[in-house]
Structures are given as structure tokens and as C-alpha cells.
Design an enzyme around this catalytic site. Structure first.
Site, PDB file in Angstrom:
ATOM      1  CE  LYS A 125     -25.772-123.923 -42.214  1.00  0.00           C
ATOM      2  NZ  LYS A 125     -24.576-124.776 -42.207  1.00  0.00           N
TER       3      LYS A 125
HETATM    4  P1  NAD Z   1     -18.312-117.445 -36.573  1.00  0.00           P
HETATM    5  O1  NAD Z   1     -19.483-116.570 -36.416  1.00  0.00           O
HETATM    6  O2  NAD Z   1     -17.713-118.083 -35.375  1.00  0.00           O
HETATM    7  O3  NAD Z   1     -17.122-116.644 -37.321  1.00  0.00           O
HETATM    8  C1  NAD Z   1     -17.328-115.999 -38.542  1.00  0.00           C
HETATM    9  C2  NAD Z   1     -16.130-115.099 -38.830  1.00  0.00           C
HETATM   10  O4  NAD Z   1     -16.320-114.517 -40.125  1.00  0.00           O
HETATM   11  C3  NAD Z   1     -16.003-113.934 -37.839  1.00  0.00           C
HETATM   12  O5  NAD Z   1     -14.620-113.673 -37.644  1.00  0.00           O
HETATM   13  C4  NAD Z   1     -16.662-112.795 -38.590  1.00  0.00           C
HETATM   14  O6  NAD Z   1     -16.202-111.515 -38.161  1.00  0.00           O
HETATM   15  C5  NAD Z   1     -16.207-113.093 -39.996  1.00  0.00           C
HETATM   16  N1  NAD Z   1     -17.026-112.421 -41.003  1.00  0.00           N
HETATM   17  C6  NAD Z   1     -18.359-112.209 -41.018  1.00  0.00           C
HETATM   18  N2  NAD Z   1     -18.710-111.510 -42.114  1.00  0.00           N
HETATM   19  C7  NAD Z   1     -17.561-111.296 -42.806  1.00  0.00           C
HETATM   20  C8  NAD Z   1     -17.255-110.621 -44.017  1.00  0.00           C
HETATM   21  N3  NAD Z   1     -18.221-110.044 -44.726  1.00  0.00           N
HETATM   22  N4  NAD Z   1     -15.978-110.614 -44.424  1.00  0.00           N
HETATM   23  C9  NAD Z   1     -15.002-111.200 -43.702  1.00  0.00           C
HETATM   24  N5  NAD Z   1     -15.220-111.840 -42.544  1.00  0.00           N
HETATM   25  C10 NAD Z   1     -16.486-111.887 -42.108  1.00  0.00           C
HETATM   26  O7  NAD Z   1     -18.745-118.550 -37.671  1.00  0.00           O
HETATM   27  P2  NAD Z   1     -18.087-119.985 -37.931  1.00  0.00           P
HETATM   28  O8  NAD Z   1     -18.869-120.982 -37.153  1.00  0.00           O
HETATM   29  O9  NAD Z   1     -16.624-119.907 -37.762  1.00  0.00           O
HETATM   30  O10 NAD Z   1     -18.466-120.216 -39.456  1.00  0.00           O
HETATM   31  C11 NAD Z   1     -17.651-119.726 -40.516  1.00  0.00           C
HETATM   32  C12 NAD Z   1     -17.990-120.454 -41.810  1.00  0.00           C
HETATM   33  O11 NAD Z   1     -17.766-121.847 -41.625  1.00  0.00           O
HETATM   34  C13 NAD Z   1     -19.434-120.317 -42.294  1.00  0.00           C
HETATM   35  O12 NAD Z   1     -19.448-120.300 -43.698  1.00  0.00           O
HETATM   36  C14 NAD Z   1     -20.084-121.592 -41.811  1.00  0.00           C
HETATM   37  O13 NAD Z   1     -21.203-121.967 -42.592  1.00  0.00           O
HETATM   38  C15 NAD Z   1     -18.925-122.566 -41.997  1.00  0.00           C
HETATM   39  N6  NAD Z   1     -19.033-123.774 -41.184  1.00  0.00           N
HETATM   40  C16 NAD Z   1     -19.124-123.698 -39.827  1.00  0.00           C
HETATM   41  C17 NAD Z   1     -19.169-124.862 -39.086  1.00  0.00           C
HETATM   42  C18 NAD Z   1     -19.177-124.847 -37.573  1.00  0.00           C
HETATM   43  O14 NAD Z   1     -19.047-125.930 -36.965  1.00  0.00           O
HETATM   44  N7  NAD Z   1     -19.286-123.725 -36.912  1.00  0.00           N
HETATM   45  C19 NAD Z   1     -19.189-126.114 -39.722  1.00  0.00           C
HETATM   46  C20 NAD Z   1     -19.092-126.153 -41.112  1.00  0.00           C
HETATM   47  C21 NAD Z   1     -19.006-124.978 -41.827  1.00  0.00           C
END
Ligand code: NAD
Length: 424
Positions: free
Chosen positions: A113
């Protein structure tokens, strides 16, 4: 006998949480002492200074990390996070979960990561490009299609992956799309990658609702975090017939018991960027969203949001962990004691992202591209197999679903280390 000497480098609540999960799983499967510590602790980490010039001519130095947890089962794989609260301990915890996840779903990868301490919403597009390219440049000797392959995570996206891929390719002197996944399709990205994580979450929610004999058309869903994962999960769940009654971002949430129009919300966010002034629905806080009465709660933002303070107050039937590490260990125990909530743990729930990243990497290696139907069909087949394995392990050993998933993931990594010897 094994003896571990570790510094306080990764000290943080989230790293301790990942370590405790590991210890519980290792005890549950009697993992031999001599293999424990080297399976548990990250293989290596890098910390770099990232000076970039700002649009006003000044220079800002950001700090970036990459933690490669395990390289015994293949090149390491994992996203890069851009967020103001990133710490090396958090990145290390996330890298551990990547190892167990890749291993659980049978991908030929180790876990890694990355992260940069930055609030990306406060950078201009040109500054974001400079920072992304600088991160890849500083880490260039540690990345490669057979070494370590990054992908998007919180705060990063396709465009950022495109800049990183371009920086790497320019450095090696030829096009190397397989160094990064989650790229734009025009640069060798895969059909279906953008929606893969959310689509996988929704697919598993559908399967677990089926097991509980709850028709998806009667299911209500609350989603914390409406970024890539949250919005794509919402879209897919609505496609299956569920009603999404709440969504949120870092500014707060929107609640509408009649159902939120997801396409309208996505269209609004494309220009407004946040839900702060969204007019369709009642404004609620992120804390209130987690405690809403709903069938499925989907934490899709940050880790450690379901805690000892709200675990008793949850009113959902299923928690689908789209985010990594959203449930603390204490909350996990409270929920287990309650016995009325099914958790789909992160290592399987959000594995759709890395599975389609693997497909993207395969397509890049072969220079042969698949259509979306093939990608999604193969994604669901892997998720079905992983779910069956987790449910079998759960029944056989009377484990919680999280323990079942973690033990399967950890065992494969430990076996690979045992077979290879001390070095990898
Ligand atoms: P992203 O940046 O596209 O979206 C994140 C969202 O969370 C946004 O809407 C943001 O405003 C919101 N956010 C941020 N801080 C916050 C808070 N304190 N309270 C509430 N909302 C908050 O990110 P993503 O890619 O959608 O990732 C989201 C989660 O999914 C993370 O935990 C990431 O590790 C996990 N994840 C992502 C992927 C991927 O393919 N992108 C894969 C596996 C897991």
C-alpha cells in the site's frame, strides 16, 4: 523459536488493530511460532520527500510512503492513498490486509500500500499531476510490473494512475502499462475496472441477502463515502432493485427514506464536488448515517468508523465492508455478541477492485483486451469461489466470517513463506 525485534515505526491504532486480527487468526489455526512474525510484519517500507512547485511559484514538500508487506506470493499489489491523515502505520495496516485479500481470492500477488500526506482537494489539477509524477519518480526502483504494482485508493483516481504509468514508461524508455492498474482505458486500463470494487460489493450483498432470504427489492441501503467505491456500489445495488436511502461524503450525509436518485446525485457531484449543498433529501451527519435503520450498511470511506461507541446502536442486518478496516476489534466483538448483524468482511467484500486490477495487469502483459462482459463474469466467478471457501471455513471451524476469511488468507501466505525459505 522465533524472536521479533520491532521498532515503533508503525505504531498506530490501525496497525495495532491489523496485528491483533492477525494474532487471533494465527492462534485459531495454530500457525507455527517460527513462521508467525515474518508473516505478520511488513517486508519493507519506503518514505520519501516529494517537493513540488505550486501554481503560485512557491515550493511545498509532501511526504509519501510505500509499504510492501509480502512478496512471497508474487509481486506486491495495492493502492495509493492521498489523504491528509495518512500515516505510515495506516499504510502498513492496509498493506497487511492487501496480502490476506490477494491470497484469499487466489491472486498471484503479495500485498502493498502507498500513501501521501495531502488533501488532494486543495491542489490544482497541475499540482496534483506534479505530485503524482514525483511520487512515482521517487519510488521508481521499487515499482515494476513484476515488482510492485500500484492502483487507485482513497483520494486517487484513473488520471493519477495514468500520470504514474507515463512517468514510469518515460523512465524505462518504452510503454509499460502493467506497472499500474486502474488506468484510463485509453492507456491500457481494463473495461470494468472503474466500477469493479463497487460492483463486487453489490454482488456479494445480493448473495448474502439471498442466504438470509431477504428479497433485494425490499432492502434499504445506507452508504458512508460516495466516491468511486460507494457510488458504484450504489449504482449496482439500485440496478439489482435495492433502495439507497442515505449517502455521504466528508462534508456529511443525505437521507431520503423514499430512495435517493443515484444518477442525479452522481451528476450533481461531477460539478459541485461535495454533497454539502445538495438539495434533494435531509442533511444528516456521518455518525447519524451509520446508525440509520436499514437492511445494509456500507461503510465505503475510512477505517475505524464502527466502534465501541456506535456498535450497540447499529440498526442494520448486514454490514458490507467496502472500506478497509471500518470495524474496530472491540466493535467486532460487540456485534458478534449481539448476533443479529452479518458482516461481510473487507478482505472479501471489496476484493473486486484488486481482482479486476489483476485482469488489467494480465491484459497488459498479453496486449490482448477483454470485453466488459468477460471481465464481470470472471470477477463474479472468483467472488463466488471465495465466498464458498469462506462459508465452508466458517462452518467447519465455527469461526466468525472475518476469522474464516483471514485464516484462509494468512495460511496461504505462511505456506508460501515456509516453502520458499527465509529470504522472500
Ligand atoms: P474515493 O476517494 O473515490 O472516495 C472516498 C469517499 O469517502 C469520498 O466520498 C469522500 O468524500 C469520503 N470521505 C472521506 N473522508 C470521509 C470521512 N471522514 N467521513 C465520511 N466520508 C469521507 O475513494 P474510494 O476509492 O472510493 O475508496 C473508499 C474506500 O474503499 C477506502 O477505504 C479504500 O481503501 C477502499 N477500497 C477502494 C478500492 C478501489 O478500487 N478504489 C478497492 C478496495 C477498497
Amino acid at each position: 523459536m522465533s524472536k521479533v525485534i520491532v521498532s515503533s515505526l508503525y505504531d498506530s491504532a490501525v496497525f495495532k488493530m491489523a496485528c491483533r486480527q492477525f494474532d487471533t487468526a494465527a492462534d485459531a489455526i495454530n500457525l507455527p511460532e517460527h513462521i508467525r512474525d515474518r508473516t505478520k510484519y511488513p517486508r519493507r517500507c519506503m518514505a520519501v520527500a516529494l517537493p513540488i512547485s505550486r501554481d503560485d511559484g512557491s515550493v511545498t514538500v509532501f511526504e509519501g510512503y510505500r509499504v510492501q508487506h509480502n512478496v512471497s506470493t508474487g509481486p506486491s499489489k495495492g493502492g495509493i492513498r492521498f489523504h491528509q491523515d495518512v500515516t505510515i502505520g495506516e499504510v502498513a495496516a492496509l498493506s497487511m490486509w492487501m496480502s490476506w485479500k490477494c491470497s484469499l481470492v487466489g491472486l498471484p500477488y503479495g500485498g502493498a500500500k502507498g500513501g501521501v500526506i495531502v488533501n488532494p482537494t486543495q491542489l490544482s489539477p497541475r499540482e496534483l499531476e506534479r505530485l503524482s509524477r514525483r511520487y512515482m519518480q521517487e519510488m521508481i526502483n521499487f515499482f515494476g510490473p513484476h515488482l510492485d504494482i500500484p492502483a487507485p485508493d482513497l483520494g486517487t483516481n484513473e488520471q493519477i494512475m495514468g500520470w504514474m504509468m507515463d512517468t514510469y514508461s518515460t523512465h524505462v524508455g518504452h510503454n509499460e502499462p502493467g506497472v499500474v492498474t486502474g488506468k484510463p482505458i485509453s492507456l491500457g486500463g481494463s473495461q470494468g475496472r472503474r466500477e469493479a470494487t463497487g460492483a463486487g460489493v453489490a454482488y456479494l450483498v445480493g448473495k448474502y441477502l439471498e442466504d438470509l432470504k431477504i428479497p433485494i427489492s425490499q432492502a434499504t441501503v445506507a452508504i458512508q463515502g460516495f466516491g468511486n467505491v460507494g457510488s458504484e456500489a450504489a449504482r449496482a445495488l439500485v440496478g439489482y432493485g435495492a433502495k439507497v436511502i442515505a449517502i455521504s461524503d466528508y462534508t456529511g450525509g443525505i437521507y431520503d427514506p423514499k430512495g435517493i436518485d443515484i444518477e442525479k446525485a452522481c451528476a450533481y457531484l461531477r460539478y459541485a464536488k461535495t454533497l454539502e449543498d445538495y438539495h434533494l433529501g435531509e442533511h444528516i451527519t456521518n455518525e447519524q448515517l451509520l446508525e440509520l435503520k436499514c437492511t445494509v450498511l456500507v461503510p465505503a470511506a475510512l477505517e475505524r468508523v464502527i466502534t465501541k461507541d456506535n456498535a450497540e446502536k447499529l440498526q442494520c442486518r448486514i454490514i458490507a465492508e467496502a472500506a478497509n478496516g471500518p470495524t474496530t476489534n472491540v466493535a467486532d466483538r460487540i456485534i458478534a455478541k449481539r448476533g443479529d448483524i452479518e458482516i461481510i468482511p473487507d478482505v472479501i467484500c471489496n476484493a473486486g477492485g484488486v481482482i479486476v486490477s489483476y485482469f488489467e495487469w494480465l491484459q497488459n502483459m498479453q496486449n490482448y483486451y477483454w470485453d466488459r462482459d468477460e471481465v464481470i463474469r470472471k470477477l463474479f466467478a472468483i467472488l463466488d469461489k471465495a465466498k464458498d471457501a469462506v462459508e465452508f471455513q466458517k462452518r467447519k471451524f465455527k469461526f466468525s466470517r472475518r476469522l474464516a476469511a483471514l485464516t484462509l488468507g494468512i495460511e496461504r501466505v505462511a505456506n508460501a513463506k515456509e516453502s520458499r525459505g527465509l529470504f522472500p
